[in-house]
Design a protein around this motif. Sequence first.
Motif, PDB file in Angstrom:
ATOM      1  N   ASN A   1      -2.305  -0.930   3.519  1.00  0.00           N
ATOM      2  CA  ASN A   1      -3.708  -0.523   3.454  1.00  0.00           C
ATOM      3  C   ASN A   1      -4.077   0.373   4.630  1.00  0.00           C
ATOM      4  O   ASN A   1      -4.805   1.361   4.470  1.00  0.00           O
ATOM      5  CB  ASN A   1      -4.621  -1.745   3.411  1.00  0.00           C
TER       6      ASN A   1
ATOM      7  N   VAL B   1      -2.590   3.839   4.040  1.00  0.00           N
ATOM      8  CA  VAL B   1      -3.374   4.569   3.030  1.00  0.00           C
ATOM      9  C   VAL B   1      -4.662   5.081   3.645  1.00  0.00           C
ATOM     10  O   VAL B   1      -5.057   6.232   3.432  1.00  0.00           O
ATOM     11  CB  VAL B   1      -3.655   3.668   1.803  1.00  0.00           C
ATOM     12  N   GLN B   2      -5.314   4.239   4.426  1.00  0.00           N
ATOM     13  CA  GLN B   2      -6.563   4.637   5.082  1.00  0.00           C
ATOM     14  C   GLN B   2      -6.310   5.793   6.051  1.00  0.00           C
ATOM     15  O   GLN B   2      -7.080   6.754   6.092  1.00  0.00           O
ATOM     16  CB  GLN B   2      -7.162   3.443   5.822  1.00  0.00           C
ATOM     17  N   GLN B   3      -5.242   5.735   6.831  1.00  0.00           N
ATOM     18  CA  GLN B   3      -4.913   6.818   7.755  1.00  0.00           C
ATOM     19  C   GLN B   3      -4.642   8.109   6.990  1.00  0.00           C
ATOM     20  O   GLN B   3      -5.089   9.182   7.401  1.00  0.00           O
ATOM     21  CB  GLN B   3      -3.699   6.444   8.604  1.00  0.00           C
ATOM     22  N   TYR B   4      -3.945   8.008   5.873  1.00  0.00           N
ATOM     23  CA  TYR B   4      -3.673   9.196   5.053  1.00  0.00           C
ATOM     24  C   TYR B   4      -4.971   9.788   4.524  1.00  0.00           C
ATOM     25  O   TYR B   4      -5.191  10.996   4.586  1.00  0.00           O
ATOM     26  CB  TYR B   4      -2.739   8.834   3.889  1.00  0.00           C
ATOM     27  N   GLU B   5      -5.841   8.941   4.002  1.00  0.00           N
ATOM     28  CA  GLU B   5      -7.110   9.410   3.453  1.00  0.00           C
ATOM     29  C   GLU B   5      -7.996  10.044   4.523  1.00  0.00           C
ATOM     30  O   GLU B   5      -8.780  10.938   4.230  1.00  0.00           O
ATOM     31  CB  GLU B   5      -7.848   8.262   2.762  1.00  0.00           C
ATOM     32  N   ASN B   6      -7.861   9.598   5.773  1.00  0.00           N
ATOM     33  CA  ASN B   6      -8.641  10.152   6.887  1.00  0.00           C
ATOM     34  C   ASN B   6      -7.957  11.371   7.514  1.00  0.00           C
ATOM     35  O   ASN B   6      -8.438  11.898   8.512  1.00  0.00           O
ATOM     36  CB  ASN B   6      -8.877   9.085   7.961  1.00  0.00           C
ATOM     37  N   GLY B   7      -6.840  11.779   6.960  1.00  0.00           N
ATOM     38  CA  GLY B   7      -6.125  12.926   7.501  1.00  0.00           C
ATOM     39  C   GLY B   7      -5.405  12.643   8.801  1.00  0.00           C
ATOM     40  O   GLY B   7      -5.068  13.563   9.544  1.00  0.00           O
TER      41      GLY B   7
ATOM     42  N   CYS C   1      -2.434  11.976   9.593  1.00  0.00           N
ATOM     43  CA  CYS C   1      -0.991  12.005   9.369  1.00  0.00           C
ATOM     44  C   CYS C   1      -0.505  13.445   9.463  1.00  0.00           C
ATOM     45  O   CYS C   1      -1.297  14.378   9.488  1.00  0.00           O
ATOM     46  CB  CYS C   1      -0.650  11.422   8.001  1.00  0.00           C
TER      47      CYS C   1
END
Length: 88
Positions: free
Chosen positions: A61, A64-70, A72
């Motif tokens: 989770n 996924v949250q880090q990816y959605e917040n850019g 990465c």
Amino acid sequence: MNIAELKLEIIAQIIATDDTALLNKIQEIINDFESNSLVNEPASTYERIRVFSDEEQRKINLAVQQYENGECISDEDAQKEIQEWLED
């Protein structure tokens, strides 16, 4: 072990379990087998479903949250950074 012994062992294990997910899966397999037998199709291949621990799910989770917040970088950029570190 012959077929009769195998059946008895499986029945004993089914009777001994209170695992609803396991019992549902067994029922699904039996239903699919019966359906496939009626239409003369080969039985489906079942794969084991991986259930994540709470800690694993928390990490997924978070990722996924880090990816959605850019938060990465691409694999290409990561490889460049690693190469730079190795050259130093």
